[in-house]
Enzyme design. Structure first.
Site, PDB file in Angstrom:
ATOM      1  N   ASN C  68       0.781  -1.329   0.046  1.00 19.27           N
ATOM      2  CA  ASN C  68       0.050  -0.065   0.057  1.00 19.27           C
ATOM      3  C   ASN C  68       0.856   1.051   0.102  1.00 19.27           C
ATOM      4  O   ASN C  68       1.902   1.214   0.402  1.00 19.27           O
ATOM      5  CB  ASN C  68      -0.887  -0.120   1.146  1.00 19.27           C
ATOM      6  CG  ASN C  68      -0.437   0.690   2.462  1.00 19.27           C
ATOM      7  OD1 ASN C  68      -0.442   1.831   2.469  1.00 19.27           O
ATOM      8  ND2 ASN C  68       0.336  -0.147   3.432  1.00 19.27           N
ATOM      9  N   ILE C  70      -0.875   4.571   0.866  1.00 18.31           N
ATOM     10  CA  ILE C  70      -1.905   5.522   0.563  1.00 18.31           C
ATOM     11  C   ILE C  70      -1.333   6.829   0.767  1.00 18.31           C
ATOM     12  O   ILE C  70      -1.777   7.788   0.350  1.00 18.31           O
ATOM     13  CB  ILE C  70      -2.757   5.100   1.971  1.00 18.31           C
ATOM     14  CG1 ILE C  70      -3.067   3.710   1.855  1.00 18.31           C
ATOM     15  CG2 ILE C  70      -4.013   6.098   2.211  1.00 18.31           C
ATOM     16  CD1 ILE C  70      -4.148   3.217   0.812  1.00 18.31           C
ATOM     17  N   CYS C 129       6.332   5.250   8.416  1.00 14.68           N
ATOM     18  CA  CYS C 129       5.460   5.232   7.274  1.00 14.68           C
ATOM     19  C   CYS C 129       6.572   5.319   6.009  1.00 14.68           C
ATOM     20  O   CYS C 129       7.084   6.288   6.004  1.00 14.68           O
ATOM     21  CB  CYS C 129       4.739   6.419   7.213  1.00 14.68           C
ATOM     22  SG  CYS C 129       3.629   6.340   5.572  1.00 14.68           S
ATOM     23  N   LYS C 164       5.988   3.334  16.973  1.00 12.01           N
ATOM     24  CA  LYS C 164       5.889   2.340  15.986  1.00 12.01           C
ATOM     25  C   LYS C 164       6.994   2.199  15.491  1.00 12.01           C
ATOM     26  O   LYS C 164       7.446   3.202  14.511  1.00 12.01           O
ATOM     27  CB  LYS C 164       4.906   2.601  15.048  1.00 12.01           C
ATOM     28  CG  LYS C 164       4.311   1.459  14.137  1.00 12.01           C
ATOM     29  CD  LYS C 164       2.814   1.554  13.621  1.00 12.01           C
ATOM     30  CE  LYS C 164       2.485   0.479  12.719  1.00 12.01           C
ATOM     31  NZ  LYS C 164       1.142   0.609  12.103  1.00 12.01           N
ATOM     32  N   GLY C 242       1.748  -7.837  12.370  1.00 10.24           N
ATOM     33  CA  GLY C 242       2.527  -7.991  10.722  1.00 10.24           C
ATOM     34  C   GLY C 242       2.027  -9.432  10.371  1.00 10.24           C
ATOM     35  O   GLY C 242       2.425 -10.512  10.829  1.00 10.24           O
ATOM     36  N   GLY C 264      -4.189  -5.896  10.645  1.00  7.82           N
ATOM     37  CA  GLY C 264      -4.172  -4.673   9.768  1.00  7.82           C
ATOM     38  C   GLY C 264      -4.558  -5.424   8.424  1.00  7.82           C
ATOM     39  O   GLY C 264      -5.879  -5.413   8.344  1.00  7.82           O
ATOM     40  N   THR C 265      -4.117  -5.982   7.617  1.00 10.89           N
ATOM     41  CA  THR C 265      -4.413  -6.646   6.351  1.00 10.89           C
ATOM     42  C   THR C 265      -5.541  -7.387   6.363  1.00 10.89           C
ATOM     43  O   THR C 265      -6.373  -7.539   5.419  1.00 10.89           O
ATOM     44  CB  THR C 265      -3.111  -7.052   5.694  1.00 10.89           C
ATOM     45  OG1 THR C 265      -2.130  -6.080   5.524  1.00 10.89           O
ATOM     46  CG2 THR C 265      -3.570  -7.730   4.166  1.00 10.89           C
TER      47      THR C 265
HETATM   48  C1  LIG Z   1      -3.800   0.078   3.721  1.00 12.69           C
HETATM   49  C2  LIG Z   1      -2.960   0.313   4.822  1.00 12.69           C
HETATM   50  C3  LIG Z   1      -2.784   1.452   5.544  1.00 12.69           C
HETATM   51  C4  LIG Z   1      -1.844   1.843   6.614  1.00 12.69           C
HETATM   52  N1  LIG Z   1      -1.787   2.898   7.283  1.00 12.69           N
HETATM   53  C5  LIG Z   1      -1.140   3.013   8.330  1.00 12.69           C
HETATM   54  C6  LIG Z   1      -0.998   4.445   8.965  1.00 12.69           C
HETATM   55  O1  LIG Z   1      -1.765   5.158   8.621  1.00 12.69           O
HETATM   56  N2  LIG Z   1      -0.260   4.336   9.660  1.00 12.69           N
HETATM   57  C7  LIG Z   1       0.480   3.281  10.441  1.00 12.69           C
HETATM   58  O2  LIG Z   1       1.304   3.410  11.603  1.00 12.69           O
HETATM   59  N3  LIG Z   1       0.327   2.235   9.554  1.00 12.69           N
HETATM   60  C8  LIG Z   1      -0.242   2.140   8.931  1.00 12.69           C
HETATM   61  N4  LIG Z   1      -0.331   0.839   8.108  1.00 12.69           N
HETATM   62  C9  LIG Z   1       0.412  -0.303   8.752  1.00 12.69           C
HETATM   63  C10 LIG Z   1      -0.371  -1.244   9.619  1.00 12.69           C
HETATM   64  O3  LIG Z   1      -0.763  -0.396  10.719  1.00 12.69           O
HETATM   65  C11 LIG Z   1       0.315  -2.374   9.984  1.00 12.69           C
HETATM   66  O4  LIG Z   1       1.503  -1.968  10.781  1.00 12.69           O
HETATM   67  C12 LIG Z   1       1.174  -3.510   8.975  1.00 12.69           C
HETATM   68  O5  LIG Z   1       0.127  -3.146   7.817  1.00 12.69           O
HETATM   69  C13 LIG Z   1       1.253  -4.741   9.129  1.00 12.69           C
HETATM   70  O6  LIG Z   1       0.403  -5.376   9.893  1.00 12.69           O
HETATM   71  P1  LIG Z   1      -0.748  -6.264   8.904  1.00 12.69           P
HETATM   72  O7  LIG Z   1       0.300  -7.464   8.117  1.00 12.69           O
HETATM   73  O8  LIG Z   1      -1.641  -6.983   9.895  1.00 12.69           O
HETATM   74  O9  LIG Z   1      -1.349  -5.536   7.905  1.00 12.69           O
HETATM   75  C14 LIG Z   1      -1.020   0.672   7.039  1.00 12.69           C
HETATM   76  C15 LIG Z   1      -1.391  -0.604   6.501  1.00 12.69           C
HETATM   77  C16 LIG Z   1      -1.924  -0.880   5.180  1.00 12.69           C
HETATM   78  C17 LIG Z   1      -2.316  -2.243   4.653  1.00 12.69           C
END
Ligand SMILES: Cc1cc2nc3c(=O)[nH]c(=O)nc-3n(C[C@H](O)[C@H](O)[C@H](O)COP(=O)(O)O)c2cc1C
Ligand SMILES: Cc1cc2nc3c(=O)[nH]c(=O)nc-3n(C[C@H](O)[C@H](O)[C@H](O)COP(=O)(O)OP(=O)(O)OC[C@H]3O[C@@H](n4cnc5c(N)ncnc54)[C@H](O)[C@@H]3O)c2cc1C
Ligand SMILES: Cc1cc2nc3c(=O)[nH]c(=O)nc-3n(C[C@H](O)[C@H](O)[C@H](O)COP(=O)(O)OP(=O)(O)OC[C@H]3O[C@@H](n4cnc5c(N)ncnc54)[C@H](O)[C@@H]3O)c2cc1C
Ligand SMILES: Cc1cc2nc3c(=O)[nH]c(=O)nc-3n(C[C@H](O)[C@H](O)[C@H](O)COP(=O)(O)O)c2cc1C
Ligand code: FES
Ligand code: FES
Lengths: 251, 311, 311, 251
Positions: C68, C70, C129, C164, C242, C264-265
């Site tokens: 992503n 964004i 980020c 983070k 993660g 998250g995902t």
């Molecule tokens: C679409 C999307 C948007 C995200 N936006 C943010 C964000 O705004 N701030 C942040 O700290 N992490 C953001 N993340 C990271 C997630 O919070 C998380 O740390 C990361 O995706 C790993 O977890 P997961 O594998 O369960 O998704 C984003 C992840 C995704 C997929």
């Protein structure tokens, strides 16, 4: 590619499957295994090793028996008759019975270590060897292939909880019953193999061992096991094994 | 359709070669297909003395990937030269030797040893193995150490030296520039990312070594990003790797800037993968409008995004 | 079976919370299930001014993962406080605000703004980020910068501050120690790994931003390894994330040393995943012999490997 | 969970599928979509958005029509009748025909943008609206649903290569044929939508647009599109769309 021609649940979480399709299977020996790709390139990336439980040379067919324990065996259990399987066959080295002079054999199997002993028993019988089997399972509902083994000679079933047959471990049964044999052949969990090797330390025998594999053909060194001699050597379970002389490698 | 491509020391029939550690010394795969089909072969890591490696289990499966902690098991460079290279010399395929060590001296010694044979056409300097306690990856995480070991190995090598970069770093471009400055003839990238799986029943890491290197399709986006980034910062060629499973993946690496690619984990999923990809590559190149492998290299850098949007 | 766990500023019914950026400000998911079931909610990143973010496409699918970019789109901290937090205040769930910025001053300003509301129970300092041109990840790749921004934010924050961490670093332990030394009350980890996918037809990166952050099951082994490593180096609590898809995955993170987890995902694959995991967790804990969530935390560190082998 | 009740290939790589099982479908409006999970948690992690092509309220059934273009649609095409599908339904906002005063409608579809126009045409006809359709396809073998659209009124088929119907783009046909209408409704590739919006810039109309999605429900900001006004605003395609007034958002 081989085709699934039969699939049947024969005990709790335990599936018997027959696959056919390549003439190579006729060279398969008891103790060898097939290496199956159950993945789609994402999930189950590594192949799964499963012992050859029986071979029907005429029909170019082999039987495998497996227990559903994780994502790969679960996926395999969902395959249906008629589906094609990506199988490497045959892999590894089996029980070297062709080169052994033997009249009485003791087979000791534990759980999903039982399947390769079936084809072994069949081959031993063809050679005119007397076969006694001791098959250990966790509990009654896990038991399979009792009558199949009884065809070859005495077959003792042992369960951990005594819900079927003799209660205890296979070694407990060895303490109770006196069995005569020149060679023993064992396959099962490492703990069982250790106990069996210790209990029968003055006997000649072969054990089949397991390890997590990468390639399954001897190239990656994932499945090594140290040898017992002083040479600092090692064997690859996938290529040099999975069957080894007792005390050849460290269990 | 020409699949040929030329790199320092290596004249490749096609850009496909098995990655180090995933193909042993070729013997097992030679029973399955004719090794002459391959562009090159990168053999398993060599250290000065033989190494037994780590305890088992040494591999674990993960989502779209695997962890390995073989720990550089190998018979030692002398035995490799005596027992393995003569077999490989039978083939008309360039051999790349993967050199590992736990000190600059060891890297130098192993490289010198390989100079004894004419079978080895290039060195891959493995400063990125995450699975050994000392050496290896340290050299791959610090630009100065990487520069030093590269320089010293270059001094003694009779063949071109490719340095294998670790992805476990904050700044891959800095690492690439450091080894280019030290005289590296090329880069290979990426090695594995350090990972772990915990066995819930045993309540401890599944691998005896606790951590292992993550490889396979899971890491492909990281490999592609790093190659794309490094391609913009250095001018030496890159042999790309990390999660390649298909001929389309090969094209993705070429577009990112790889001059050739290596295939690791995919060999375990399908031992015929290298010849299958070589066979499929011409039609994939053709489908996307390329006339040769060289035509595609680096072509993912040129096209601007065209969607309208405010920023 | 107790799922409760207590962290600085947060008294959690259970250790499950949606991860920042994957749950917006909760409104959409509130139409699908009762948010009161959640342990906490980490809301989408807030910057001082509103941001439109990057051009589209902003997401791409990869093997067992997604990218992503964004680009921190959000209406700005003031609008979040005015328009989003009152809705969330209706629920009996602690809210964690994710604070982003491109300068130390911006992080400080946004944190100060959140002090205006009592709905926010903790700050998650997003120094990781990968999808914005300036700020963000720089702070997460350099221990000194991370230390500074943490210290400055701690000075103005009325609530505990979790930092983070980015996985795109050579030494995650050093980052963790730097922010602990600066007074961080906890860590959240991991953010995404920088990756890329190339579109073969367009012959350019698929994402308009070229690179994006890799998340999903593909990165789980890396997350587990980093949490395991950091757990041995700092004593502040860790919210792990993660690639979590199942209750078994949650247990894996607890064993590695996480005190709670974020998801998250997986929300995109299954919008009901958080309540489903909360429901499944007791029986998974029970199956592996644990009596509560707190009983499992860090328990993957204690058991020695028992296989015999020479070294 | 919904169940696949019918599956049929209706053109090259193009599958029509009927799924049933939830009463929610009866509220579905033309232009809305379903969000389908075709993965196993590893491959195809993200859901796939597919337009609702038809609704049978009585049988709680919807029809989707999709083209196999990648791994997700390929996986979906392998699902068999009787299998269950994990579907979020209905998603997004459709063509707001309930609130429009309209007597003559022009429908312009391109390729896999054609399906949502079918349910739209059906609803328009129920409202007594006269419907003219222009459907563009790459080539003859891609053409589908011609007779279905002919039920509602004149239907022009256009192919890029002229292998069937009129040769050229849908806008070329607009130059040739004069069609009267109060509103146009279009769905198809962005290039086509741009050309149509430009060609019909003095007309009222609605377009349905596509973007890669994360959540599909409005939470992740993956699918935003800037609005055309000066407010610096944006819309989420998955939640505020996929249907927008022409010139509401930047194509
Ligand atoms: C679409 C999307 C948007 C995200 N936006 C943010 C964000 O705004 N701030 C942040 O700290 N992490 C953001 N993340 C990271 C997630 O919070 C998380 O740390 C990361 O995706 C790993 O977890 P997961 O594998 O369960 O998704 C984003 C992840 C995704 C997929
Ligand atoms: C030579 C050999 C013969 C075997 N024969 C049989 C048999 O006839 N019937 C049977 O039911 N099982 C047999 N096994 C065990 C079987 O390979 C595992 O049960 C199976 O791989 C588990 O896969 P999974 O995906 O279901 O489990 P998961 O735990 O999800 O698998 C994860 C990974 O670990 C590996 N793995 C897990 N358990 C084992 C194990 N015990 N041995 C080796 N790798 C393992 C898997 O192959 C996979 O790579 C044999 C193993 C070996 C090495
Ligand atoms: C609102 C909406 C309605 C749609 N309706 C239909 C329909 O009725 N029939 C039909 O055949 N197709 C339709 N599409 C396009 C369809 O979603 C894609 O063809 C499909 O997602 C491709 O998935 P794949 O795995 O086969 O392709 P891959 O290229 O392997 O997909 C990779 C990723 O990109 C995404 N993606 C690829 N192409 C598109 C696209 N055009 N739009 C959005 N995401 C994409 C996929 O969802 C996936 O996340 C619609 C798209 C949207 C946004
Ligand atoms: C089992 C295994 C052993 C490996 N051994 C080595 C090695 O000895 N030397 C080395 O440089 N890389 C080694 N690697 C890394 C690979 O060469 C390759 O860089 C990495 O796996 C990424 O490619 P892949 O995803 O195609 O596997 C090994 C990888 C695996 C999976
Ligand atoms: S599994 Fe690769 S050597 Fe045995
Ligand atoms: S796809 Fe997540 S907001 Fe539209």
């Amino acid at each position: 590619m081989m085709t699934i021609v039969k699939k049947e649940q024969i005990a709790k979480d335990t599936i018997e499957m027959q696959i056919c399709g390549t003439s190579i299977v006729s060279s398969a020996e008891p103790g060898q295994f097939v290496h199956i790709n159950v993945g789609d390139g994402n999930s189950n990336l590594l192949r799964r090793p499963i012992s050859i439980a029986d071979v029907n040379k005429g029909e170019q067919m082999i039987t495998i028996i497996f227990k559903v324990i994780g994502s790969g065996t679960d996926q395999l259990s969902r395959c249906i008759v008629g589906e094609e399987l990506d199988v490497l066959v045959p892999c590894g080295k089996g029980y070297p019975i062709k080169s052994l002079s033997i009249t009485k054999a003791l087979l000791i199997g534990g759980g999903i270590g039982v399947p390769p002993l079936y084809y072994l028993a069949k081959q031993l019988q063809e050679k005119g060897v007397e076969v006694t089997s001791i098959l250990g399972f966790q509990t009654k509902e896990n038991v399979f292939y009792q009558s199949e083994f009884e065809q070859f000679g005495p077959c003792h079933i042992v369960t951990d909880d005594g819900s079927y047959g003799f209660k205890g471990y296979v070694t407990d049964l060895l303490d109770k019953e006196s069995v005569e044999f020149d060679y023993f052949f064992s396959c099962g969990p490492t703990g069982m193999l250790k106990a069996v090797s210790k209990r029968l330390e003055n006997h000649k025998g072969y054990v089949s061992i397991e390890q997590r594999m990468g390639c399954g053909i001897g190239a990656c060194y994932a499945c090594v096991v140290p040898t017992c001699d002083e040479s600092n050597g090692f064997k690859k379970i996938c290529k040099d094994g999975p069957v080894f002389r007792v005390n050849e490698v460290v269990l | 359709m020409s699949l040929q491509t030329t790199l320092p020391g290596l004249s490749l029939k096609n850009p496909i070669m098995p990655a180090s550690g995933c193909f042993g010394f070729g013997r097992e795969y030679s029973e399955l297909f004719d090794l002459n089909q391959l562009g090159a072969i990168i053999i398993k890591a060599a250290t000065k003395e033989g190494r037994y490696g780590n305890q088992t289990p040494r591999v674990a499966e993960t989502s779209s990937g695997m962890l390995n902690a073989i720990g550089l098991q190998n018979p030692g460079v002398d035995k490799i030269i005596d027992n393995e290279l003569p077999f490989l010399a039978n083939y008309d395929v360039p051999i790349i030797a993967n050199v590992a060590g736990s000190s600059v001296e060891e890297y130098v010694e192993v490289t010198k040893a390989f100079a004894r044979t004419s079978t080895v056409k290039a060195i891959e300097l493995n400063i990125s193995c995450p699975n050994v306690k000392e050496g290896g990856i340290q050299f791959g995480m610090d630009p100065e150490l990487a520069n030093e070991v590269t320089r010293r190995v270059k001094e003694v090598s009779h063949v071109p030296v490719y340095v294998k970069l670790s992805p476990n770093v904050s700044n891959i471009g800095a690492m690439a520039k450091a080894v280019e400055a030290a005289g590296a003839d090329g880069l290979t990238m990426i090695n594995t990312l350090t990972g772990m799986q915990i066995n819930l029943s045993a309540k401890r890491p599944l691998l005896a070594n606790k951590t292992g290197g993550l490889s396979g399709p899971a890491i492909k986006p990281i490999a592609v990003r790093m190659i794309y980034e490094v391609r913009q910062q250095v001018s030496i060629p890159i042999i790309g790797m990390g999660g390649i499973m298909t001929a389309e993946d090969v094209l993705e690496f070429l577009l990112a800037g790889a001059n050739a690619v290596a295939i690791g984990t995919a060999n375990f999923n399908n031992p015929m993968i290298c010849p299958e990809i070589i066979k499929a590559l011409p039609s994939v190149l053709n489908k996307y409008g390329f006339e040769s492998v060289e035509d595609a290299i680096g072509k993912g850098h040129e096209n601007e995004h065209t969607d309208l949007s405010r920023t």
